[in-house]
Design an enzyme around this catalytic site. Structure first.
Site, PDB file in Angstrom:
ATOM      1  N   GLU A 169      45.861  52.968   5.091  1.00 32.78           N
ATOM      2  CA  GLU A 169      45.451  52.267   3.866  1.00 32.78           C
ATOM      3  C   GLU A 169      44.369  51.207   4.152  1.00 32.78           C
ATOM      4  O   GLU A 169      44.380  50.561   5.189  1.00 32.78           O
ATOM      5  CB  GLU A 169      46.681  51.587   3.260  1.00 32.78           C
ATOM      6  CG  GLU A 169      46.400  50.806   1.972  1.00 32.78           C
ATOM      7  CD  GLU A 169      47.613  50.017   1.483  1.00 32.78           C
ATOM      8  OE1 GLU A 169      47.602  49.605   0.320  1.00 32.78           O
ATOM      9  OE2 GLU A 169      48.569  49.819   2.272  1.00 32.78           O
ATOM     10  N   LYS A 173      45.798  53.591  -6.172  1.00 35.38           N
ATOM     11  CA  LYS A 173      47.172  53.131  -5.975  1.00 35.38           C
ATOM     12  C   LYS A 173      47.791  52.681  -7.301  1.00 35.38           C
ATOM     13  O   LYS A 173      47.250  51.833  -8.001  1.00 35.38           O
ATOM     14  CB  LYS A 173      47.175  51.984  -4.968  1.00 35.38           C
ATOM     15  CG  LYS A 173      48.552  51.513  -4.520  1.00 35.38           C
ATOM     16  CD  LYS A 173      48.383  50.418  -3.450  1.00 35.38           C
ATOM     17  CE  LYS A 173      49.715  49.930  -2.909  1.00 35.38           C
ATOM     18  NZ  LYS A 173      49.506  48.879  -1.873  1.00 35.38           N
ATOM     19  N   CYS A 221      51.228  53.342   0.403  1.00 32.38           N
ATOM     20  CA  CYS A 221      52.068  52.236   0.841  1.00 32.38           C
ATOM     21  C   CYS A 221      53.236  51.943  -0.103  1.00 32.38           C
ATOM     22  O   CYS A 221      54.206  52.688  -0.127  1.00 32.38           O
ATOM     23  CB  CYS A 221      51.191  50.997   1.046  1.00 32.38           C
ATOM     24  SG  CYS A 221      51.943  49.735   2.130  1.00 32.38           S
TER      25      CYS A 221
END
Length: 262
Positions: A41, A111, A145
């Site tokens: 990431e 995200k 994540c």
């Protein structure tokens, strides 16, 4: 499917260095002739500089596409290029880009769950779409994540037919156990492979956990890193998915009329 996982140590707020280092690691990984290479990431900036973030971010993914699209074509490899701080439409997103062997960008994912404990939502915009794509004919999904904590997101991807889930992350060392258990659980409960790529090293006061891994649908670890920069290699045997789903078919035995999730 042979996968190479690049567990990268990057410098905070140094995108020029990080682009060069990421390319070096991709070229090194490509020597083992994998089908797919992954990055972690926000490797372009680290997670995450709060000063000058827009200036440090990629602009609409232009540099990522130019560098890693060309690399994918040159090396004849699929690249799940982690995620980057990405400035577009006047906002900053935490965006993942994936490239096929021809160098085409086949997936772009923002995200969808921002980590409010670190104020990510004050600097980044929330993503709005679930994304799937195919690598060499295999249907895959991508999350970033904190997304791994939201089982509804991963189950949504699994119900869309993915067989491999790519997780790209900057997960801290102090919650290493969560990282390991959550990735293993998502693999087991959805009966699919999970390829989780984490960063390592230290940014500001945060030490990142490493321990990237390739996990099969039984929850068995095919390959796992330590807390240092490393390239992991592992083979994904997709026949395992059919085997486990024939043995314990949780998709057939689901009872969705009972599930009320808003």
């Amino acid at each position: 499917m042979k996968v190479s996982v690049v567990q990268m140590d990057m410098l905070l707020a140094e995108p020029e260095y990080n682009f060069k280092h990421a390319e070096e690691l991709i070229r090194k990984a490509a020597k083992d002739k994998p089908d797919v290479i992954t990055l972690p990431e926000t490797w372009n900036t680290g997670f995450f500089p709060k000063e000058n973030l827009e200036k440090l971010s990629d602009k609409n993914g232009e540099k990522v596409k130019a560098v890693f699209g060309s690399l994918a074509k040159e090396l004849n490899v699929n690249i799940v290029a982690g995620s980057v701080a990405n400035s577009k439409d006047g906002k900053i997103y935490n965006t993942s880009f994936t490239f096929n062997r021809s160098g085409e960008c086949i997936a772009e994912y923002d995200k969808t769950h921002l980590f409010t404990n670190m104020g990510e939502e004050k600097y980044f915009e929330w993503g709005k779409n679930v994304v799937t794509f195919e690598i060499d004919g295999v249907k895959c999904g991508i999350i970033i994540c904190y997304d791994i904590r939201f089982l509804e997101l991963v189950r949504t991807l699994s119900l869309q037919g993915i067989e491999v889930l790519f997780v790209v992350s900057q997960w801290p060392d102090r919650r290493l156990k969560h990282w390991q258990i959550l990735n293993m659980a998502r693999a087991i409960e959805n009966q699919m492979f999970v390829v989780c790529t984490n960063s390592c090293g230290t940014a500001n006061e945060t030490k990142y956990a490493g321990h990237s891994a390739i996990i099969d649908p039984f929850g068995e670890i095919i390959a796992e890193g330590n807390d240092s920069e490393v390239i992991l290699n592992g083979e994904i045997d997709l026949n395992i998915i059919k085997n486990i789903r024939d043995t314990i078919n949780v998709y057939r035995d689901r009872n969705p009329k009972l599930y009320k999730i808003n």
